[in-house]
Design a protein around this motif. Structure first.
Motif, mmCIF file in Angstrom:
data_model
loop_
_atom_site.group_PDB
_atom_site.id
_atom_site.type_symbol
_atom_site.label_atom_id
_atom_site.label_comp_id
_atom_site.label_asym_id
_atom_site.label_seq_id
_atom_site.Cartn_x
_atom_site.Cartn_y
_atom_site.Cartn_z
ATOM 1 N N GLN A 1 -12.302 2.102 15.574
ATOM 2 C CA GLN A 1 -11.349 3.099 15.107
ATOM 3 C C GLN A 1 -11.950 4.046 14.080
ATOM 4 O O GLN A 1 -11.651 5.227 14.077
ATOM 5 C CB GLN A 1 -10.130 2.385 14.487
ATOM 6 N N MET A 2 -12.781 3.498 13.186
ATOM 7 C CA MET A 2 -13.290 4.315 12.078
ATOM 8 C C MET A 2 -14.728 3.976 11.733
ATOM 9 O O MET A 2 -15.147 2.823 11.815
ATOM 10 C CB MET A 2 -12.451 4.106 10.806
ATOM 11 N N ILE A 3 -15.461 5.025 11.338
ATOM 12 C CA ILE A 3 -16.739 4.876 10.660
ATOM 13 C C ILE A 3 -16.525 5.474 9.269
ATOM 14 O O ILE A 3 -16.162 6.642 9.145
ATOM 15 C CB ILE A 3 -17.866 5.614 11.388
ATOM 16 N N VAL A 4 -16.731 4.679 8.237
ATOM 17 C CA VAL A 4 -16.412 5.107 6.869
ATOM 18 C C VAL A 4 -17.697 5.169 6.053
ATOM 19 O O VAL A 4 -18.428 4.178 5.966
ATOM 20 C CB VAL A 4 -15.406 4.148 6.204
ATOM 21 N N THR A 5 -17.969 6.336 5.458
ATOM 22 C CA THR A 5 -19.207 6.547 4.715
ATOM 23 C C THR A 5 -18.914 7.024 3.297
ATOM 24 O O THR A 5 -17.781 7.334 2.954
ATOM 25 C CB THR A 5 -20.098 7.588 5.425
ATOM 26 N N GLY A 6 -19.974 7.106 2.503
ATOM 27 C CA GLY A 6 -19.822 7.561 1.123
ATOM 28 C C GLY A 6 -20.968 8.441 0.671
ATOM 29 O O GLY A 6 -21.235 8.558 -0.514
ATOM 30 N N VAL A 7 -21.647 9.092 1.624
ATOM 31 C CA VAL A 7 -22.856 9.839 1.300
ATOM 32 C C VAL A 7 -22.557 11.234 0.740
ATOM 33 O O VAL A 7 -23.343 11.774 -0.043
ATOM 34 C CB VAL A 7 -23.761 9.945 2.557
ATOM 35 N N PHE A 8 -21.421 11.831 1.122
ATOM 36 C CA PHE A 8 -21.106 13.187 0.673
ATOM 37 C C PHE A 8 -20.182 13.168 -0.533
ATOM 38 O O PHE A 8 -19.481 12.186 -0.784
ATOM 39 C CB PHE A 8 -20.449 13.984 1.810
ATOM 40 N N GLU A 9 -20.146 14.284 -1.259
ATOM 41 C CA GLU A 9 -19.290 14.385 -2.439
ATOM 42 C C GLU A 9 -17.846 14.745 -2.088
ATOM 43 O O GLU A 9 -16.932 14.485 -2.857
ATOM 44 C CB GLU A 9 -19.849 15.444 -3.408
ATOM 45 N N ASN A 10 -17.642 15.353 -0.919
ATOM 46 C CA ASN A 10 -16.284 15.769 -0.568
ATOM 47 C C ASN A 10 -15.586 14.714 0.294
ATOM 48 O O ASN A 10 -16.220 13.861 0.906
ATOM 49 C CB ASN A 10 -16.297 17.116 0.156
ATOM 50 N N ASN A 11 -14.255 14.804 0.338
ATOM 51 C CA ASN A 11 -13.461 13.881 1.148
ATOM 52 C C ASN A 11 -13.097 14.569 2.453
ATOM 53 O O ASN A 11 -12.597 15.696 2.446
ATOM 54 C CB ASN A 11 -12.175 13.500 0.402
ATOM 55 N N HIS A 12 -13.334 13.911 3.573
ATOM 56 C CA HIS A 12 -12.962 14.513 4.841
ATOM 57 C C HIS A 12 -12.791 13.462 5.925
ATOM 58 O O HIS A 12 -13.296 12.346 5.835
ATOM 59 C CB HIS A 12 -13.982 15.566 5.284
ATOM 60 N N VAL A 13 -12.032 13.848 6.949
ATOM 61 C CA VAL A 13 -11.850 13.030 8.151
ATOM 62 C C VAL A 13 -12.149 13.913 9.348
ATOM 63 O O VAL A 13 -11.566 14.995 9.484
ATOM 64 C CB VAL A 13 -10.415 12.485 8.261
ATOM 65 N N THR A 14 -13.044 13.491 10.215
ATOM 66 C CA THR A 14 -13.415 14.265 11.392
ATOM 67 C C THR A 14 -13.310 13.378 12.626
ATOM 68 O O THR A 14 -13.747 12.225 12.604
ATOM 69 C CB THR A 14 -14.869 14.781 11.274
#
Length: 383
Positions: free
Chosen positions: A290-303
């Motif tokens: 269902q999801m791949i969750v990362t933390g590499v970028f500074e902004n919050n987004h869902v694609t």
């Protein structure tokens, strides 16, 4: 009698055991300790809050080192493999350089949430960039983070992904193993070391394999063949986990530091290499990830990732910015047929969450046309 000592309910005849009594620091042989832990793990009681700390000299070790043998103590398929009711998972991006005030506010907000979260996941940077190359600096920084995180409700398990700046050996010392899987409420949670995974071989030709490895930036003091071997082991393990998720889990969610979207710039180290993405995305779709969750970028987004082949499922690629950057956390609502996600600033986190809402409150962007961040929608509250 240990096996009957559940959730702080002592047996009629007290065992007079104290935390750390089975630790190597207290003179217990490693073989004896491992054997006893293995036996209790088989009986599915090692994860009890009154038993696991017996094997660690410090309480913080017991809290942050539950990843053992590529599994997570207390959250096995036997213990958490069945879905019963909707629940929530909390996700934090990077926790480096976060002030004590922000950490305290974050932990207090999570502790007050109703219903209580089943898991806290961290997949951003855990140490300041200023500590790069300094083992003592890294350890001091991580001890500070763990001191704050230890104030979290002890009933909420914590998992952590290594970032690009974490040495595997030091990470293992403070957080347990660097990749593993666990079950929470019938959901298979996969934690990967993407910094290592990106060095896995290409399964096409020997020439391609050499080319990919040579393009990666590797410490000159590290044996490249050894890194490739370790990466290949993780890649094979990940394939096995996705296959298990296909048949044994209600949903699959993967936590990673690096982005799994394709990048037009092969030199951008925020993304996994194309050959890794191509190798696993179809397998993830097969497993109904269902999801791949990362933390590499500074902004919050869902694609939404592009559909793959004949698969109807669209995997959500989610990124949570660092806590120091915007003081926000992500709440993932796990439902019977879907997983939804919302982003909240610390001051706006509700004390009670409705788990029956069937849509993302955060704006979701469709499949990207390029890897440029301009096509990524920021969180709707980031106006």
């Amino acid at each position: 009698r240990l096996c009957n000592w559940k959730n702080n309910k002592r047996p009629k005849k007290s065992l007079d055991l104290i935390p750390g009594c089975f630790s190597t620091e207290n003179g217990v042989a490693e073989r004896t300790r491992s054997t006893l832990m293995g036996y209790l793990q088989q009986r599915a009681v090692l994860g009890y809050s009154s038993i696991f700390p017996l094997f660690f000299y410090r309480e913080s070790q017991a809290r942050f080192q539950r990843a053992v043998d590529r599994k997570f103590v207390g959250l096995s398929e036997y213990e958490e493999g069945k879905y019963k009711d909707p629940f929530i998972i909390i996700h934090l991006g990077g926790i480096a350089d976060v002030s004590e005030e922000t950490f305290t506010a974050t932990v207090n907000a999570i502790n007050k949430l109703e219903p209580r979260p089943k898991l806290l996941a961290i997949s951003g940077e855990v140490s300041s960039n200023d500590c790069m190359g300094s083992a003592d600096g890294w350890k001091k920084d991580v001890r500070r983070q763990q001191e704050y995180l230890s104030r979290l409700d002890s009933r909420i398990p914590m998992i952590c992904c290594p970032s690009r700046y974490d040495e595997i050996e030091m990470f293992n010392q403070y957080f347990g193993q660097d990749y593993y899987s666990l079950f929470v409420g019938g959901v298979l949670v996969i934690v990967v070391n993407s910094s290592l995974l990106k060095h896995a071989s290409v399964k096409t030709s020997e020439d391609d394999e050499k080319k990919q490895i040579s393009e990666e930036k590797v410490d000159v003091n590290v044996n490249v063949d050894e890194i490739t071997s370790m990466a290949d082991q993780q890649a094979e393990w990940l394939e096995q986990q996705l296959l298990m998720g296909k048949f044994c889990a209600r949903h699959v969610i993967l936590f990673s530091y690096h982005s799994w979207k394709e990048s037009m710039d092969s030199s951008d180290e925020s993304y996994l290499p194309k050959h890794i993405i191509e190798r696993f995305m179809n397998k993830m779709a097969d497993a109904a990830t269902q999801m791949i969750v990362t933390g590499v970028f500074e902004n919050n987004h869902v694609t939404l990732m592009p559909p793959l082949g004949d698969h109807e499922i669209k995997i959500k690629h989610v990124n949570t910015g660092s806590l120091n950057h915007d003081k926000k956390l992500r709440i993932i609502r796990v439902q019977a047929f879907e997983m939804c996600t919302d982003i909240y600033s610390l001051e706006d986190i509700p004390k009670w969450l409705a788990l029956d809402e069937e849509s993302d409150q955060e704006q979701v962007q469709g499949p990207p046309s390029s890897s440029d961040d301009s096509d990524i929608s920021s969180d709707s509250s980031d106006e």
